[in-house]
Design a protein around this motif. Sequence first.
Motif, mmCIF file in Angstrom:
data_model
loop_
_atom_site.group_PDB
_atom_site.id
_atom_site.type_symbol
_atom_site.label_atom_id
_atom_site.label_comp_id
_atom_site.label_asym_id
_atom_site.label_seq_id
_atom_site.Cartn_x
_atom_site.Cartn_y
_atom_site.Cartn_z
ATOM 1 N N ALA A 86 -4.493 -1.425 6.396
ATOM 2 C CA ALA A 86 -3.364 -2.192 6.945
ATOM 3 C C ALA A 86 -2.381 -1.257 7.640
ATOM 4 C CB ALA A 86 -2.672 -2.980 5.840
ATOM 5 N N LYS A 87 -2.233 -0.061 7.083
ATOM 6 C CA LYS A 87 -1.326 0.922 7.678
ATOM 7 C C LYS A 87 -1.851 1.359 9.040
ATOM 8 C CE LYS A 87 1.112 3.760 4.983
ATOM 9 N NZ LYS A 87 1.212 4.810 3.971
ATOM 10 N N LEU A 88 -3.148 1.618 9.095
ATOM 11 C CA LEU A 88 -3.774 2.037 10.349
ATOM 12 C C LEU A 88 -3.638 0.939 11.404
ATOM 13 C CD1 LEU A 88 -5.458 4.484 11.264
ATOM 14 C CD2 LEU A 88 -7.500 3.197 10.665
ATOM 15 N N ILE A 89 -3.864 -0.288 10.982
ATOM 16 C CA ILE A 89 -3.772 -1.426 11.903
ATOM 17 C C ILE A 89 -2.308 -1.694 12.272
ATOM 18 C CG2 ILE A 89 -4.116 -3.938 12.053
ATOM 19 C CD1 ILE A 89 -6.655 -3.545 10.325
ATOM 20 N N GLY A 90 -1.404 -1.448 11.332
ATOM 21 C CA GLY A 90 0.018 -1.683 11.589
ATOM 22 C C GLY A 90 0.409 -3.144 11.387
ATOM 23 N N ALA A 91 -0.381 -3.875 10.599
ATOM 24 C CA ALA A 91 -0.060 -5.286 10.349
ATOM 25 C C ALA A 91 -0.624 -5.701 8.994
ATOM 26 C CB ALA A 91 -0.643 -6.170 11.448
ATOM 27 N N VAL A 92 0.128 -6.578 8.338
ATOM 28 C CA VAL A 92 -0.253 -7.071 7.014
ATOM 29 C C VAL A 92 -0.360 -8.595 7.069
ATOM 30 C CG1 VAL A 92 0.787 -7.509 4.736
ATOM 31 C CG2 VAL A 92 0.674 -5.173 5.618
ATOM 32 N N ASN A 93 -1.486 -9.142 6.600
ATOM 33 C CA ASN A 93 -1.574 -10.613 6.516
ATOM 34 C C ASN A 93 -1.717 -11.091 5.075
ATOM 35 O OD1 ASN A 93 -4.339 -9.871 6.207
ATOM 36 N ND2 ASN A 93 -4.890 -11.974 6.685
ATOM 37 N N THR A 94 -1.826 -10.143 4.138
ATOM 38 C CA THR A 94 -1.960 -10.517 2.722
ATOM 39 C C THR A 94 -1.135 -9.548 1.872
ATOM 40 O OG1 THR A 94 -4.218 -11.283 3.140
ATOM 41 C CG2 THR A 94 -3.638 -10.873 0.850
ATOM 42 N N VAL A 95 -0.323 -10.104 0.987
ATOM 43 C CA VAL A 95 0.450 -9.277 0.046
ATOM 44 C C VAL A 95 -0.004 -9.646 -1.363
ATOM 45 C CG1 VAL A 95 2.758 -8.760 -0.852
ATOM 46 C CG2 VAL A 95 2.445 -9.184 1.597
ATOM 47 N N VAL A 96 -0.270 -8.618 -2.165
ATOM 48 C CA VAL A 96 -0.637 -8.845 -3.564
ATOM 49 C C VAL A 96 0.468 -8.246 -4.436
ATOM 50 C CG1 VAL A 96 -2.398 -8.436 -5.342
ATOM 51 C CG2 VAL A 96 -3.083 -8.605 -2.945
ATOM 52 N N VAL A 97 0.913 -9.013 -5.432
ATOM 53 C CA VAL A 97 1.917 -8.478 -6.355
ATOM 54 C C VAL A 97 1.166 -7.869 -7.536
ATOM 55 C CG1 VAL A 97 3.979 -8.962 -7.717
ATOM 56 C CG2 VAL A 97 3.522 -10.286 -5.634
ATOM 57 N N LYS A 98 1.287 -6.530 -7.642
ATOM 58 C CA LYS A 98 0.577 -5.808 -8.710
ATOM 59 C C LYS A 98 1.606 -5.141 -9.606
ATOM 60 C CE LYS A 98 -3.602 -4.591 -6.150
ATOM 61 N NZ LYS A 98 -4.389 -3.537 -5.524
ATOM 62 N N GLU A 99 1.707 -5.605 -10.820
ATOM 63 C CA GLU A 99 2.692 -5.076 -11.778
ATOM 64 C C GLU A 99 4.078 -4.955 -11.145
ATOM 65 O OE1 GLU A 99 0.740 -1.506 -12.929
ATOM 66 O OE2 GLU A 99 -0.808 -2.598 -14.030
ATOM 67 N N GLY A 100 4.486 -6.010 -10.490
ATOM 68 C CA GLY A 100 5.826 -6.054 -9.894
ATOM 69 C C GLY A 100 5.938 -5.379 -8.536
ATOM 70 N N LYS A 101 4.860 -4.679 -8.107
ATOM 71 C CA LYS A 101 4.903 -3.997 -6.802
ATOM 72 C C LYS A 101 4.245 -4.850 -5.731
ATOM 73 C CE LYS A 101 5.251 0.872 -7.626
ATOM 74 N NZ LYS A 101 4.527 2.058 -7.997
ATOM 75 N N LEU A 102 4.831 -4.857 -4.555
ATOM 76 C CA LEU A 102 4.277 -5.634 -3.446
ATOM 77 C C LEU A 102 3.371 -4.726 -2.602
ATOM 78 C CD1 LEU A 102 6.238 -7.701 -4.420
ATOM 79 C CD2 LEU A 102 7.154 -7.933 -2.109
ATOM 80 N N VAL A 103 2.088 -5.051 -2.584
ATOM 81 C CA VAL A 103 1.121 -4.219 -1.858
ATOM 82 C C VAL A 103 0.556 -5.005 -0.672
ATOM 83 C CG1 VAL A 103 -0.941 -2.772 -2.072
ATOM 84 C CG2 VAL A 103 0.501 -3.177 -4.086
ATOM 85 N N GLY A 104 0.635 -4.405 0.523
ATOM 86 C CA GLY A 104 0.201 -5.093 1.750
ATOM 87 C C GLY A 104 -1.235 -4.752 2.131
ATOM 88 N N TYR A 105 -1.985 -5.768 2.532
ATOM 89 C CA TYR A 105 -3.375 -5.595 2.979
ATOM 90 C C TYR A 105 -3.578 -6.290 4.317
ATOM 91 C CZ TYR A 105 -4.519 -4.299 -1.824
ATOM 92 O OH TYR A 105 -4.576 -3.683 -3.046
ATOM 93 N N ASN A 106 -4.674 -5.947 4.963
ATOM 94 C CA ASN A 106 -5.063 -6.680 6.167
ATOM 95 C C ASN A 106 -6.480 -7.212 5.992
ATOM 96 O OD1 ASN A 106 -6.167 -7.231 8.891
ATOM 97 N ND2 ASN A 106 -4.123 -6.613 9.501
ATOM 98 N N THR A 107 -6.619 -8.540 5.955
ATOM 99 C CA THR A 107 -7.961 -9.123 5.868
ATOM 100 C C THR A 107 -8.339 -9.797 7.197
ATOM 101 O OG1 THR A 107 -7.346 -11.340 5.054
ATOM 102 C CG2 THR A 107 -7.543 -9.606 3.400
ATOM 103 N N ASP A 108 -7.432 -9.707 8.181
ATOM 104 C CA ASP A 108 -7.728 -10.293 9.500
ATOM 105 C C ASP A 108 -8.849 -9.539 10.211
ATOM 106 O OD1 ASP A 108 -5.958 -12.411 9.620
ATOM 107 O OD2 ASP A 108 -4.365 -11.253 10.586
ATOM 108 N N ALA A 109 -8.806 -8.196 10.105
ATOM 109 C CA ALA A 109 -9.783 -7.390 10.856
ATOM 110 C C ALA A 109 -11.197 -7.694 10.356
ATOM 111 C CB ALA A 109 -9.464 -5.901 10.714
ATOM 112 N N SER A 110 -11.382 -7.710 9.026
ATOM 113 C CA SER A 110 -12.733 -7.968 8.516
ATOM 114 C C SER A 110 -13.108 -9.436 8.687
ATOM 115 C CB SER A 110 -12.865 -7.527 7.069
ATOM 116 O OG SER A 110 -11.868 -8.145 6.318
ATOM 117 N N GLY A 111 -12.105 -10.336 8.610
ATOM 118 C CA GLY A 111 -12.365 -11.759 8.842
ATOM 119 C C GLY A 111 -12.838 -11.997 10.264
#
Length: 286
Positions: A86-111
């Motif tokens: 997601a960092k490489l792409i520079g865009a986040v379309n999915t956020v997961v809350v993991k132990e109170g932390k917000l983690v950004g992912y990109n599932t658009d590219a693989s989709g």
Amino acid sequence: MLSVSSRTAVVGLLGYPVVHSFSPYMHNAAFRALGMDWVYLAFNVEPRLLPAAVSGIRALGFRGVNVTIPHKQAILPFLDEIDPLAKLIGAVNTVVVKEGKLVGYNTDASGFWRSLKEEGVDPRGKRALILGAGGAARAVAYALVKHGCNRLYIANRTYDRARELAETLKKAGETSVEPLSLEEAFLASILPEADLIINTTSVGMETVGGELPITADKLEARHIIYDLVYNPPYTKLLKMASSKGCRAISGRSMLLYQGAEAFTLWTGREAPLEVMKQVVEELLPS
Ligand code: ATR
């Protein structure tokens, strides 16, 4: 019936507008099919209220969110961690809350990539024209560069965004990338150069409307036209493409695959793809 309890886990969508979205139907059907006490809601978040909405995710204990137009890039500074892709792409379309932390992912590219493979379109050695330079365009461009697209034109209403994306892509692969203004993309020289034309802008969405500066006479039957807009399923651009004998691909299967991957990131479970596909196909008949 969806039953909501005091333990129901909440995920959702942050976008502006969101009323066009089919993600709630798709994800809620998946939760029902697996008997999970989860719910997916859509939130219309004005850009100025994005920081408050992100604080809300934390404060209310959401399990995660999807992010769509126009927040996919804007949300990055408010997250605690960003997955390397997601960092490489520079865009986040999915956020997961993991132990109170917000983690950004990109599932658009693989989709996007999965949908392209399903359509039997191989970008290797091809030349592509991407319309738009926002968050969705970034993911699409990354997938094309990564999978050997020969030449990429990026055309955007705001030229500086196209130029900035072209710069970013230099780090992703060998493809030669040229930024353009949206009007330039439809002037004499570019369309004959392109094999694959992909609309990543919101133009043509039911709730947004607008028109791209393209007319049918500019299209050739050899062009493959992919419109990420899936509502309406048969956009003006796709109708134009079909009328010229071009292959026309709608954003429906990208919606499905990016959603399935987000589902797994939130829940740790394999997404019930057939259930999700059935919902999408029923609501968006081709
Ligand atoms: P997303 O992250 O979902 O891609 P975005 O970053 O807001 O959403 O990007 C939306 C894209 O649609 C941008 O390329 C935008 O062009 P600008 O960068 O010039 O804003 C494009 N777009 C939106 N409305 C448009 C319109 N009416 N005409 C042309 N392009 C438009």
